[in-house]
Scaffold this motif. Structure first.
Motif, PDB file in Angstrom:
ATOM      1  N   ALA A 201       0.667  -1.294  -0.397  1.00 17.45           N
ATOM      2  CA  ALA A 201       0.244  -0.036  -0.232  1.00 17.45           C
ATOM      3  C   ALA A 201       0.645   1.177   0.304  1.00 17.45           C
ATOM      4  CB  ALA A 201      -1.019   0.271   1.597  1.00 17.45           C
ATOM      5  N   PHE A 202       0.605   2.199  -0.644  1.00 17.27           N
ATOM      6  CA  PHE A 202       0.353   3.448  -0.155  1.00 17.27           C
ATOM      7  C   PHE A 202       0.068   4.547  -0.223  1.00 17.27           C
ATOM      8  CE2 PHE A 202       2.884   1.532  -4.184  1.00 17.27           C
ATOM      9  CZ  PHE A 202       4.661   1.589  -3.321  1.00 17.27           C
ATOM     10  N   ASP A 203       0.381   4.878   1.220  1.00 17.68           N
ATOM     11  CA  ASP A 203      -0.617   6.031   1.933  1.00 17.68           C
ATOM     12  C   ASP A 203       0.141   7.263   2.151  1.00 17.68           C
ATOM     13  OD1 ASP A 203      -1.867   7.268   3.953  1.00 17.68           O
ATOM     14  OD2 ASP A 203      -0.969   6.279   5.785  1.00 17.68           O
ATOM     15  N   ALA A 204      -1.493   8.177   1.752  1.00 17.12           N
ATOM     16  CA  ALA A 204      -0.702   9.538   1.572  1.00 17.12           C
ATOM     17  C   ALA A 204      -0.504  10.460   3.445  1.00 17.12           C
ATOM     18  CB  ALA A 204      -1.624   9.941   0.310  1.00 17.12           C
ATOM     19  N   THR A 205      -2.292   9.465   3.389  1.00 16.34           N
ATOM     20  CA  THR A 205      -2.253  10.434   5.207  1.00 16.34           C
ATOM     21  C   THR A 205      -0.709   9.796   6.202  1.00 16.34           C
ATOM     22  OG1 THR A 205      -3.122   8.520   6.001  1.00 16.34           O
ATOM     23  CG2 THR A 205      -4.555   9.494   4.395  1.00 16.34           C
ATOM     24  N   GLY A 206       0.050   9.153   5.783  1.00 18.41           N
ATOM     25  CA  GLY A 206       0.606   8.807   7.308  1.00 18.41           C
ATOM     26  C   GLY A 206       0.695   8.814   9.153  1.00 18.41           C
ATOM     27  N   GLY A 207      -0.667   9.617   8.742  1.00 21.27           N
ATOM     28  CA  GLY A 207      -0.848  10.125  10.134  1.00 21.27           C
ATOM     29  C   GLY A 207      -2.055   9.266  10.474  1.00 21.27           C
TER      30      GLY A 207
ATOM     31  N   THR B 284       3.384 -14.355   4.748  1.00 16.71           N
ATOM     32  CA  THR B 284       3.308 -13.371   3.593  1.00 16.71           C
ATOM     33  C   THR B 284       3.553 -11.993   3.815  1.00 16.71           C
ATOM     34  OG1 THR B 284       1.681 -14.651   2.157  1.00 16.71           O
ATOM     35  CG2 THR B 284       1.980 -11.888   1.846  1.00 16.71           C
ATOM     36  N   HIS B 285       4.689 -11.594   3.256  1.00 12.93           N
ATOM     37  CA  HIS B 285       5.048 -10.126   3.545  1.00 12.93           C
ATOM     38  C   HIS B 285       4.309  -8.878   2.965  1.00 12.93           C
ATOM     39  CE1 HIS B 285       8.435  -7.184   4.815  1.00 12.93           C
ATOM     40  NE2 HIS B 285       7.582  -6.465   3.767  1.00 12.93           N
ATOM     41  N   LYS B 286       3.684  -8.662   3.934  1.00 13.63           N
ATOM     42  CA  LYS B 286       2.956  -7.225   3.779  1.00 13.63           C
ATOM     43  C   LYS B 286       3.943  -5.526   4.225  1.00 13.63           C
ATOM     44  CE  LYS B 286       0.847  -8.915   7.188  1.00 13.63           C
ATOM     45  NZ  LYS B 286       1.908 -10.948   7.177  1.00 13.63           N
ATOM     46  N   GLN B 287       3.610  -4.624   3.090  1.00 16.00           N
ATOM     47  CA  GLN B 287       4.282  -3.877   3.026  1.00 16.00           C
ATOM     48  C   GLN B 287       3.393  -2.353   3.346  1.00 16.00           C
ATOM     49  OE1 GLN B 287       7.721  -2.910   3.191  1.00 16.00           O
ATOM     50  NE2 GLN B 287       7.212  -1.199   3.594  1.00 16.00           N
ATOM     51  N   VAL B 288       3.520  -1.240   4.138  1.00  8.11           N
ATOM     52  CA  VAL B 288       2.796   0.158   3.701  1.00  8.11           C
ATOM     53  C   VAL B 288       4.104   1.117   3.090  1.00  8.11           C
ATOM     54  CG1 VAL B 288       1.366   1.655   4.710  1.00  8.11           C
ATOM     55  CG2 VAL B 288       0.371  -0.323   5.141  1.00  8.11           C
ATOM     56  N   TYR B 289       3.598   1.731   2.523  1.00  6.34           N
ATOM     57  CA  TYR B 289       4.784   3.175   2.033  1.00  6.34           C
ATOM     58  C   TYR B 289       3.580   4.825   2.357  1.00  6.34           C
ATOM     59  CZ  TYR B 289       8.614   0.255   0.805  1.00  6.34           C
ATOM     60  OH  TYR B 289       9.166  -0.812   0.425  1.00  6.34           O
ATOM     61  N   ILE B 290       4.464   5.108   3.128  1.00 12.53           N
ATOM     62  CA  ILE B 290       3.941   6.727   3.832  1.00 12.53           C
ATOM     63  C   ILE B 290       4.615   7.535   2.501  1.00 12.53           C
ATOM     64  CG2 ILE B 290       3.965   8.841   5.462  1.00 12.53           C
ATOM     65  CD1 ILE B 290       3.884   5.799   7.316  1.00 12.53           C
ATOM     66  N   TYR B 291       4.384   7.879   1.400  1.00 11.09           N
ATOM     67  CA  TYR B 291       4.780   9.462   0.884  1.00 11.09           C
ATOM     68  C   TYR B 291       4.115  10.205   0.973  1.00 11.09           C
ATOM     69  CZ  TYR B 291       0.650   9.148  -1.652  1.00 11.09           C
ATOM     70  OH  TYR B 291      -0.449   9.424  -2.712  1.00 11.09           O
ATOM     71  N   GLY B 292       3.381  10.332   1.414  1.00 17.51           N
ATOM     72  CA  GLY B 292       3.320  11.719   2.122  1.00 17.51           C
ATOM     73  C   GLY B 292       2.573  12.171   3.679  1.00 17.51           C
ATOM     74  N   GLY B 293       2.239  13.125   3.541  1.00 20.12           N
ATOM     75  CA  GLY B 293       1.800  13.488   5.508  1.00 20.12           C
ATOM     76  C   GLY B 293       0.609  14.516   5.287  1.00 20.12           C
TER      77      GLY B 293
ATOM     78  N   LEU C  88       7.174  -0.872   7.465  1.00 20.83           N
ATOM     79  CA  LEU C  88       6.250   0.282   7.164  1.00 20.83           C
ATOM     80  C   LEU C  88       7.597   0.874   6.536  1.00 20.83           C
ATOM     81  CD1 LEU C  88       3.595   2.064   7.097  1.00 20.83           C
ATOM     82  CD2 LEU C  88       4.282   2.440   9.939  1.00 20.83           C
ATOM     83  N   GLY C  89       6.912   2.063   5.950  1.00 18.78           N
ATOM     84  CA  GLY C  89       8.550   3.231   5.581  1.00 18.78           C
ATOM     85  C   GLY C  89       8.017   4.192   4.740  1.00 18.78           C
ATOM     86  N   GLY C  90       9.213   4.945   4.959  1.00 19.55           N
ATOM     87  CA  GLY C  90       9.226   6.419   3.685  1.00 19.55           C
ATOM     88  C   GLY C  90       9.209   5.848   2.606  1.00 19.55           C
ATOM     89  N   TRP C  91       8.387   6.462   1.712  1.00 21.83           N
ATOM     90  CA  TRP C  91       8.752   6.253   0.053  1.00 21.83           C
ATOM     91  C   TRP C  91       8.995   7.689  -0.497  1.00 21.83           C
ATOM     92  CZ3 TRP C  91       7.343   7.799  -4.906  1.00 21.83           C
ATOM     93  CH2 TRP C  91       7.443   6.585  -6.078  1.00 21.83           C
ATOM     94  N   LEU C  92      10.394   8.301  -0.892  1.00 24.43           N
ATOM     95  CA  LEU C  92      10.065   9.552  -1.757  1.00 24.43           C
ATOM     96  C   LEU C  92      11.134   9.330  -3.352  1.00 24.43           C
ATOM     97  CD1 LEU C  92      10.844  12.166  -0.766  1.00 24.43           C
ATOM     98  CD2 LEU C  92      12.940  12.427  -0.305  1.00 24.43           C
ATOM     99  N   LEU C  93       9.829  10.040  -3.888  1.00 22.99           N
ATOM    100  CA  LEU C  93       9.852  10.284  -5.304  1.00 22.99           C
ATOM    101  C   LEU C  93      11.275  10.179  -5.722  1.00 22.99           C
ATOM    102  CD1 LEU C  93       8.665   9.453  -8.496  1.00 22.99           C
ATOM    103  CD2 LEU C  93       8.292  12.409  -8.045  1.00 22.99           C
TER     104      LEU C  93
END
Lengths: 376, 376
Positions: free
Chosen positions: A244-250, A279-288, A306-311
């Protein structure tokens, strides 16, 4: 010598005061591998707001005027100053990307070839009338493409493409995206449809669900619905999405997604494991969009990240050839897959009106502002 | 036929009741590639508690007795039952690892070679008098090694070695470890000293700091000290550690470590970036001493990751040759680097005394219990 220009500057003072101004400045003459571009369109992206507004409390904003144009000031809570120590008391240019017409070119062949062309460009300081920049940071637009059509060529399209590249590189088969009704979200719906990738769109209101279904989205879940978690588990089971890519973060959203992924993955498990599915499940936070702390209940086993994702970090890892391939695709599909929609066009001064500033924070709802610095 | 044995079983009923019992059972005759081991030592690790106690509220525990031995019951809060749905109403054997003497062997050469030998073994169900198990799950101990010395041969030593392997594989140069005064933590201090790896030990009390310094630890920071964050930033700057293994999981500790890593990394930054340093900072949660939610303030830029780390998943990824290399090292250094210390030895029945049960939750403080099923 250079050419006179006017541009937006943002300053955070060590006394805790944000000041936004339109100032007189100078675009330097282009070096051999540079061009000077008359900027005619530059979007205000969520990713611009961090530099433009910093952690200022915009409910305290007030406006005045100088000879050069409007001045906006606002207070920054003292506790948040430490987080921006590196930029205090510096007048910073703003604006990640834009498009316009090349009005001067350096002596190199590559620069000369762009003279008179409409180009998209990336590199900061785009909220200005004239921007001198390296040829490598420009992309010539196909003829018949306007600056407004080419202004949002980089951040959103390459983020959407980067999400798909990341999905493939990390071995996932489908995607989850939050704040999915945003310009980026709509782009991702079209891109995933084109590429045959299953996408679970998480929106915050029923109206946003309708909007995305209108674009052909198959899986849309509304986080305001009482059935949200059950709906999400169903969509995750149907798609097999484990990224998942999450734009909200909080808040709890990232953790809820991991938890629902785990429920979808372990539904068919033959044997109990207290460490959860393998199974590995991953969420990247790309916005806040939500600045509150991220809260994880950790009810999703041990195979998670869970981690940060920066373009920019993604592009650096991806390497030159991949980036070129992605840029070529953006150029070819600017008016289709990667088309952006703006709800308002403003001048440099207009961008600093308090009414405009209030809009920016609501961009994820579909409001999107385009600055045209050549308009007054 | 099999041989009669007595073993500890844990059952969580769907009515929300934990029951621990010593029951009569049977160890099957060994298949050709199996042996039957008389277990003489098996530790109670934090990693055993999840299966043994589940999410039961042990303040509600009460004891009674049957002909076979003690019975302990405790209540499980109803809201936590969904998280353990997969094990409800099943009587489960407990105990990850142990050591003992091979009393019967299958017909294969490998099995016969172990007859009479003292072996360490892994594979669950170790809180029993007799355990029949595959030869591949046994490791013959060097002569002169007692079962008590060989009982904790797998979980802690391979976790400590796995942390260092992970550090190297992911390109980090130094480590942070929390709950650092635990048996595992003490082992990691010795291992890092032996391997010349810088280690930042995070402890919760001044006495634990003294204990670790006594073992030669160079960097010890006390999270109960007012100067904790400043101390941690100093230690992270001195070591360059950008990878942490967190045994606690809940609360703010993981986020604080990421935040302090970011401060250490960005201290020397030439230019301001609102996305923070470009150095990737990683925390792995490998335990759950603190069951409360994990809280991240996200004041650590965009180059970060948080995830679960599970020994079995690590070993699977590492592959056979690496695992064999690590096992050989453990065997060679069982009495030095990987020596464990126990504060109490109990029988199977003794393990279920309420006083013993109360101890297990305090293991990270240095209390560690060894079960000797052959003692009564």
């Amino acid at each position: 010598m250079g050419r006179p220009t006017r541009e937006i500057r943002s300053t955070l003072s060590s006394k805790g005061r944000l000041e936004l101004r339109v100032v007189q400045s100078e675009a330097p003459d282009p070096a051999p591998d540079e061009v000077t571009v008359r900027i005619e369109a530059s979007p205000i992206n969520p990713s611009d707001l961090g530099l433009l507004l910093g952690p200022a409390d915009m409910s305290t904003a007030s406006a005045s005027t100088s000879d050069d144009g409007p001045i906006v000031t606002a207070e920054v809570p003292e506790t948040l100053l430490a987080g921006v120590a590196g930029r205090l008391d510096q007048s910073l240019p703003v604006g990640n990307e834009g498009a316009g017409v090349v009005v001067a070119a350096g002596s190199s062949d590559a620069a000369q070839a762009l003279l008179g062309r409409t180009v998209s460009l990336i590199g900061g300081g785009m909220y200005t009338e004239l921007r001198t920049i390296k040829v490598a940071q420009c992309m010539a637009l196909p003829s018949g493409t306007t600056p407004a059509e080419g202004a949002s060529w980089f951040v959103n399209p390459l983020t959407a493409l980067g999400m798909l590249e990341t999905m493939r590189a990390e071995g996932h088969e489908a995607l989850v995206h939050t704040a999915a009704a945003s310009n980026l979200g709509q782009m991702l719906v079209k891109l995933c449809t084109a590429d045959g990738v299953e996408l679970v769109n998480v929106v915050r209101r029923p109206a946003q669900e309708e909007l995305l279904r209108g674009l052909g989205a198959k899986h849309v879940v509304d986080s305001s619905a009482a059935s949200f978690e059950a709906d999400l588990v169903s969509a995750l089971s149907a798609t097999g999405a484990t990224l998942a890519f999450d734009a909200t973060g909080g808040g709890e959203l990232a953790g809820t997604i991991l938890s629902c992924m785990e429920r979808a993955q372990s539904a068919g498990a033959a044997e109990y494991s207290r460490y959860g599915s393998t199974t590995h499940k991953q969420v990247y936070i790309y916005g806040g969009l939500d600045r509150s702390p991220t809260l994880l209940r950790r009810d999703f086993g041990m195979a998670w990240g869970l981690g940060g994702w920066l373009l920019t970090a993604f592009l650096q890892r991806a390497g030159f050839e991949t980036v070129q391939r992605l840029r070529d695709r953006v150029a070819a599909e600017l008016k289709t897959t990667f088309a952006s929609h703006y709800t308002k066009e403003v001048s440099l001064s207009g961008a600093l009106e308090l009414g405009s500033l209030a809009l920016y924070g609501r961009q994820a709802t579909g409001e999107k502002v385009l600055i045209n610095p050549s308009r007054e």
